[in-house]
Design a protein around this motif. Sequence first.
Motif, PDB file in Angstrom:
ATOM      1  N   LYS A  49      30.452 -96.499  24.017  1.00  0.00           N
ATOM      2  CA  LYS A  49      30.442 -95.259  23.220  1.00  0.00           C
ATOM      3  C   LYS A  49      31.618 -94.368  23.595  1.00  0.00           C
ATOM      4  CE  LYS A  49      25.432 -95.084  22.416  1.00  0.00           C
ATOM      5  NZ  LYS A  49      24.153 -94.371  22.706  1.00  0.00           N
ATOM      6  N   ASN A  50      31.922 -94.319  24.887  1.00  0.00           N
ATOM      7  CA  ASN A  50      33.062 -93.517  25.324  1.00  0.00           C
ATOM      8  C   ASN A  50      34.370 -94.063  24.771  1.00  0.00           C
ATOM      9  OD1 ASN A  50      31.477 -91.743  26.802  1.00  0.00           O
ATOM     10  ND2 ASN A  50      31.659 -92.911  28.710  1.00  0.00           N
ATOM     11  N   LEU A  51      34.498 -95.381  24.740  1.00  0.00           N
ATOM     12  CA  LEU A  51      35.702 -95.987  24.169  1.00  0.00           C
ATOM     13  C   LEU A  51      35.836 -95.637  22.694  1.00  0.00           C
ATOM     14  CD1 LEU A  51      35.806 -99.600  25.703  1.00  0.00           C
ATOM     15  CD2 LEU A  51      37.231 -97.646  26.310  1.00  0.00           C
ATOM     16  N   GLU A  52      34.738 -95.731  21.978  1.00  0.00           N
ATOM     17  CA  GLU A  52      34.768 -95.438  20.545  1.00  0.00           C
ATOM     18  C   GLU A  52      35.065 -93.970  20.258  1.00  0.00           C
ATOM     19  OE1 GLU A  52      31.934 -97.969  17.904  1.00  0.00           O
ATOM     20  OE2 GLU A  52      30.819 -97.559  19.747  1.00  0.00           O
ATOM     21  N   ASN A  53      34.453 -93.093  21.046  1.00  0.00           N
ATOM     22  CA  ASN A  53      34.543 -91.662  20.745  1.00  0.00           C
ATOM     23  C   ASN A  53      35.722 -90.960  21.396  1.00  0.00           C
ATOM     24  OD1 ASN A  53      32.138 -91.895  19.266  1.00  0.00           O
ATOM     25  ND2 ASN A  53      30.868 -91.457  21.056  1.00  0.00           N
ATOM     26  N   LYS A  54      36.076 -91.397  22.620  1.00  0.00           N
ATOM     27  CA  LYS A  54      37.116 -90.684  23.369  1.00  0.00           C
ATOM     28  C   LYS A  54      38.329 -91.543  23.712  1.00  0.00           C
ATOM     29  CE  LYS A  54      35.004 -86.698  23.687  1.00  0.00           C
ATOM     30  NZ  LYS A  54      35.582 -85.451  23.104  1.00  0.00           N
ATOM     31  N   GLY A  55      38.244 -92.839  23.479  1.00  0.00           N
ATOM     32  CA  GLY A  55      39.388 -93.697  23.767  1.00  0.00           C
ATOM     33  C   GLY A  55      39.565 -94.032  25.227  1.00  0.00           C
ATOM     34  N   LEU A  83      58.596 -97.366  28.822  1.00  0.00           N
ATOM     35  CA  LEU A  83      57.402 -96.570  28.590  1.00  0.00           C
ATOM     36  C   LEU A  83      56.481 -96.831  29.777  1.00  0.00           C
ATOM     37  CD1 LEU A  83      55.617 -94.817  26.590  1.00  0.00           C
ATOM     38  CD2 LEU A  83      54.432 -96.968  26.166  1.00  0.00           C
ATOM     39  N   PHE A  84      56.058 -95.791  30.446  1.00  0.00           N
ATOM     40  CA  PHE A  84      55.124 -95.909  31.563  1.00  0.00           C
ATOM     41  C   PHE A  84      53.716 -95.835  30.985  1.00  0.00           C
ATOM     42  CE2 PHE A  84      53.626 -93.689  35.768  1.00  0.00           C
ATOM     43  CZ  PHE A  84      52.810 -94.772  36.035  1.00  0.00           C
ATOM     44  N   TRP A  85      53.041 -97.003  30.933  1.00  0.00           N
ATOM     45  CA  TRP A  85      51.656 -97.049  30.453  1.00  0.00           C
ATOM     46  C   TRP A  85      50.764 -96.672  31.632  1.00  0.00           C
ATOM     47  CZ3 TRP A  85      49.793 -97.934  25.542  1.00  0.00           C
ATOM     48  CH2 TRP A  85      48.389 -98.040  25.433  1.00  0.00           C
ATOM     49  N   VAL A  86      50.253 -95.460  31.601  1.00  0.00           N
ATOM     50  CA  VAL A  86      49.520 -94.925  32.742  1.00  0.00           C
ATOM     51  C   VAL A  86      48.140 -95.553  32.866  1.00  0.00           C
ATOM     52  CG1 VAL A  86      48.622 -92.809  33.808  1.00  0.00           C
ATOM     53  CG2 VAL A  86      50.796 -92.760  32.549  1.00  0.00           C
ATOM     54  N   GLY A  87      47.476 -95.810  31.742  1.00  0.00           N
ATOM     55  CA  GLY A  87      46.140 -96.395  31.774  1.00  0.00           C
ATOM     56  C   GLY A  87      45.080 -95.336  31.988  1.00  0.00           C
ATOM     57  N   LEU A 131      53.042 -91.700  27.040  1.00  0.00           N
ATOM     58  CA  LEU A 131      52.462 -91.351  25.739  1.00  0.00           C
ATOM     59  C   LEU A 131      51.558 -90.131  25.814  1.00  0.00           C
ATOM     60  CD1 LEU A 131      51.502 -94.870  24.294  1.00  0.00           C
ATOM     61  CD2 LEU A 131      53.355 -93.376  23.522  1.00  0.00           C
ATOM     62  N   GLY A 132      51.013 -89.864  26.998  1.00  0.00           N
ATOM     63  CA  GLY A 132      50.112 -88.729  27.138  1.00  0.00           C
ATOM     64  C   GLY A 132      48.877 -88.877  26.268  1.00  0.00           C
ATOM     65  N   PRO A 133      48.535 -87.854  25.470  1.00  0.00           N
ATOM     66  CA  PRO A 133      47.327 -87.904  24.633  1.00  0.00           C
ATOM     67  C   PRO A 133      47.347 -89.020  23.591  1.00  0.00           C
ATOM     68  CG  PRO A 133      48.137 -85.653  24.835  1.00  0.00           C
ATOM     69  CD  PRO A 133      49.199 -86.538  25.402  1.00  0.00           C
ATOM     70  N   MET A 134      48.549 -89.539  23.273  1.00  0.00           N
ATOM     71  CA  MET A 134      48.646 -90.620  22.288  1.00  0.00           C
ATOM     72  C   MET A 134      48.193 -91.962  22.871  1.00  0.00           C
ATOM     73  SD  MET A 134      52.338 -89.625  20.636  1.00  0.00           S
ATOM     74  CE  MET A 134      52.472 -91.175  19.752  1.00  0.00           C
ATOM     75  N   GLU A 135      48.091 -92.050  24.194  1.00  0.00           N
ATOM     76  CA  GLU A 135      47.670 -93.296  24.828  1.00  0.00           C
ATOM     77  C   GLU A 135      46.148 -93.408  24.781  1.00  0.00           C
ATOM     78  OE1 GLU A 135      49.533 -94.572  28.671  1.00  0.00           O
ATOM     79  OE2 GLU A 135      47.446 -94.626  29.349  1.00  0.00           O
ATOM     80  N   ALA A 136      45.670 -94.599  24.511  1.00  0.00           N
ATOM     81  CA  ALA A 136      44.225 -94.865  24.529  1.00  0.00           C
ATOM     82  C   ALA A 136      43.985 -96.151  25.304  1.00  0.00           C
ATOM     83  CB  ALA A 136      43.685 -94.995  23.107  1.00  0.00           C
ATOM     84  N   GLN A 165      39.628-105.275  18.977  1.00  0.00           N
ATOM     85  CA  GLN A 165      40.615-105.465  17.918  1.00  0.00           C
ATOM     86  C   GLN A 165      41.039-104.127  17.322  1.00  0.00           C
ATOM     87  OE1 GLN A 165      42.106-108.213  16.918  1.00  0.00           O
ATOM     88  NE2 GLN A 165      40.973-109.717  18.128  1.00  0.00           N
ATOM     89  N   GLY A 166      40.075-103.246  17.100  1.00  0.00           N
ATOM     90  CA  GLY A 166      40.398-101.939  16.529  1.00  0.00           C
ATOM     91  C   GLY A 166      41.273-101.116  17.455  1.00  0.00           C
ATOM     92  N   MET A 167      40.936-101.086  18.745  1.00  0.00           N
ATOM     93  CA  MET A 167      41.716-100.309  19.701  1.00  0.00           C
ATOM     94  C   MET A 167      43.105-100.909  19.885  1.00  0.00           C
ATOM     95  SD  MET A 167      38.878 -99.287  22.577  1.00  0.00           S
ATOM     96  CE  MET A 167      39.793 -97.816  23.055  1.00  0.00           C
ATOM     97  N   ALA A 168      43.164-102.227  19.929  1.00  0.00           N
ATOM     98  CA  ALA A 168      44.451-102.899  20.112  1.00  0.00           C
ATOM     99  C   ALA A 168      45.374-102.626  18.925  1.00  0.00           C
ATOM    100  CB  ALA A 168      44.237-104.396  20.283  1.00  0.00           C
ATOM    101  N   GLN A 169      44.856-102.732  17.722  1.00  0.00           N
ATOM    102  CA  GLN A 169      45.672-102.481  16.534  1.00  0.00           C
ATOM    103  C   GLN A 169      46.173-101.044  16.491  1.00  0.00           C
ATOM    104  OE1 GLN A 169      43.044-103.765  13.414  1.00  0.00           O
ATOM    105  NE2 GLN A 169      43.291-105.929  13.913  1.00  0.00           N
ATOM    106  N   GLN A 170      45.312-100.099  16.898  1.00  0.00           N
ATOM    107  CA  GLN A 170      45.719 -98.696  16.933  1.00  0.00           C
ATOM    108  C   GLN A 170      46.839 -98.481  17.947  1.00  0.00           C
ATOM    109  OE1 GLN A 170      42.511 -95.901  17.706  1.00  0.00           O
ATOM    110  NE2 GLN A 170      43.925 -94.402  18.558  1.00  0.00           N
TER     111      GLN A 170
END
Length: 712
Positions: A420-426, A461-465, A495-500, A516-521
């Motif tokens: 749910k957290n992944l879906e709602n908050k990334g 690009l530093f992918w912070v995670g 990316l800051g807030p743009m990173e999920a 798949q949805g998160m990866a495509q985004q």
Amino acid sequence: MFWITLIVGLAGTAVALALAGKRVLFLVKLFKSGQPAPDRVASVKRDPKGDIEGQVTEVLGQKKLLKWTVAGLAHFFVMWAFFLLITVYLEAGVALLFGLDVHIPFLQDWGPIGFVQDTIALACAAGLLTFAIIRLKNAPAKLGRKSRFDGSHTGGAWVILFMIFNVVWTMFFFRGVAEATGNLGYGKAAYFSYWVGTWFDGLSDHTLEILESVGLLLHIGVALAFLVIVVNSKHLHIFLAPLNVMFKRRPSGLGAAQPVMKPDGSNLDFEEADPDEDLFGRSKIEDFTWKGFLDFATCTECGRCQSQCPAWNTEKPLSPKMVILELRDHAFAKAPYFLATEEEQAAFTDEQKLAMQVDKPLVGEDGVIHPDVLWSCTNCGACVEQCPVDIEHIDHILDMRRYQAMIESSFPSEAGVMLKNLENKGNPWGMSEMKRLEWVEELDFEVEVVDEKLPEDVEYLFWVGCAGALEDRAKKTTKAVAELLHIAGVKFAVLGPMEACTGDPARRLGMEYLFQGMAQQNVETLNDAGVKKIVATCPHCFNTLANEYPQVGGHYEVVHHTQLLADLVDNGRLVPVTPIEENITYHDPCFLGRHNKVYKQPRDIMAKVPGVKTQEMHRCKDKGFCCGAGGARMWMEERIGKRINTERVDEALETNPDTVSTACPFCLVMLGDAINEKKSAGEAKESLEVVDVAQLLIKSIKGEATVAAAAE
């Protein structure tokens, strides 16, 4: 005597080939009934060189088996005896068909061939003795679940050893008599056969002729009986292992989790999926691909996977070996039903259906695979790494998870919060995306934040995670890496807030459509920003970005921070100067080590830090032990057996470390929690901590010297 020998030999051959042929036809029919896996065939066509290399190194060279030196050498000699002694059976076939005194020119009269045949047969006998000792020493009745043979069909293994022994002694008996009659053309070169021949000195020609015919029939008969036993036993791997190696996946390391595929081999688009035609994971044994059936039938029951599995080693019910064996046995039991026509199926009685396990669920309390088994897996990859015949345990576990997660909505309840957290908050913690930049405020230099496009002067690009941005302990690593890149003059942005979240926890749990949805985004965000090169501190993000995002159109040059930092140190752009006088043991993160073969660079960094003394744990590198967080286990409670992170910290404490280092935020958290528990119990010194190798490097570069507790 010739005609009696010929008739008996041909009759026995016909019966054995009929029995073996019937079994082979059943297996072929079973494999062909599996779901399509066109990517496996395509990979062989794309990379024939890779297939040749696999056959040479893994099948002929026994690369994986030789990691276990004694058992590996024993198997090496037994296997090569299987290959080389085919020449002896060719000789036996000629003798059966054309007479005991008929020889194939060169093959049966050149001394070196006889020498090699005798030598490999003796080496095989030594190998059999070694196997017997290993099995007696590691008998399940003696060691219980600590034995890698626990759960294996040990009786069948002893039968096979006995049959191979029969091949060896009947060979020497037959050749010894042939030497006594003058029918062995190798002379003293076939030294052991020649010596056995001396046992028959003084016997009459008639007696020797009878003994030679009996020896010939025994030798051929043993091989025929062995053939029938092999195709009906775990030793089917003798024939199937080369095929399984041929059709394995061929990444460097374990590679990406396989996407859900349509029958034509294309990736399933969940928005256009047809529930009546498409498979969302595996809900029954018939849903597995032909490669799955090949995996099941190839298992040697050696238990190497089981011995390395962190779940099994901490008293959990998961044994990778038993998963494969239970699926295999269920497939063999149910095959007569699902291979039958509808009319034949309708004619089966209830008793027959019960015996064929027709109504037995694949996963369930009373199923083939218990849910506790399925959800104990950390996806660490130890099983796949150790398997000598390249069985892909994780793929099958993940496919069963997918059906349970996506269709049955059956998974550990606490994992539902993460989803749910992944879906709602990334992110798995459910925090606001605006918190992803809070760590930047603690630095004394500016960090470039991508607005829409990555600036042209930015190299990485530093992918912070999620962990690196939101978890307090992991943020220390993030800040250390950012400082190091800044010191080295490497231009980077975030990316800051743009990173999920990359979606790794969802995928490893089995919730493929969410992944798949998160990866495509994320791919859309990265592509729109013009990203080409990425550096990541989290091995899970690293693995997903590098190996799995290409499945959804994301192609980037991805490096782990230890790889980049090691290169910067080697090039003199980062210079550690201040000694850190500590004993340090390094923990290999599974998704960095086994999954991506990054073992050297973290150790290289520590080796360049003055004063550091490193001590390896007894399980390290490709035999490293998991921290317990992979496979989405980070967000599931560990209620069965000993905690995996506790077991790993116990191993670390055996090295008497001042610091435990690693290169993964998940490992940092898991090992840190276990160390804190040990401190509370008085079992670890208060100064002990777990840090990322980047933190060690920045300490040395900035002059933040530490003093080992032991030296105080």
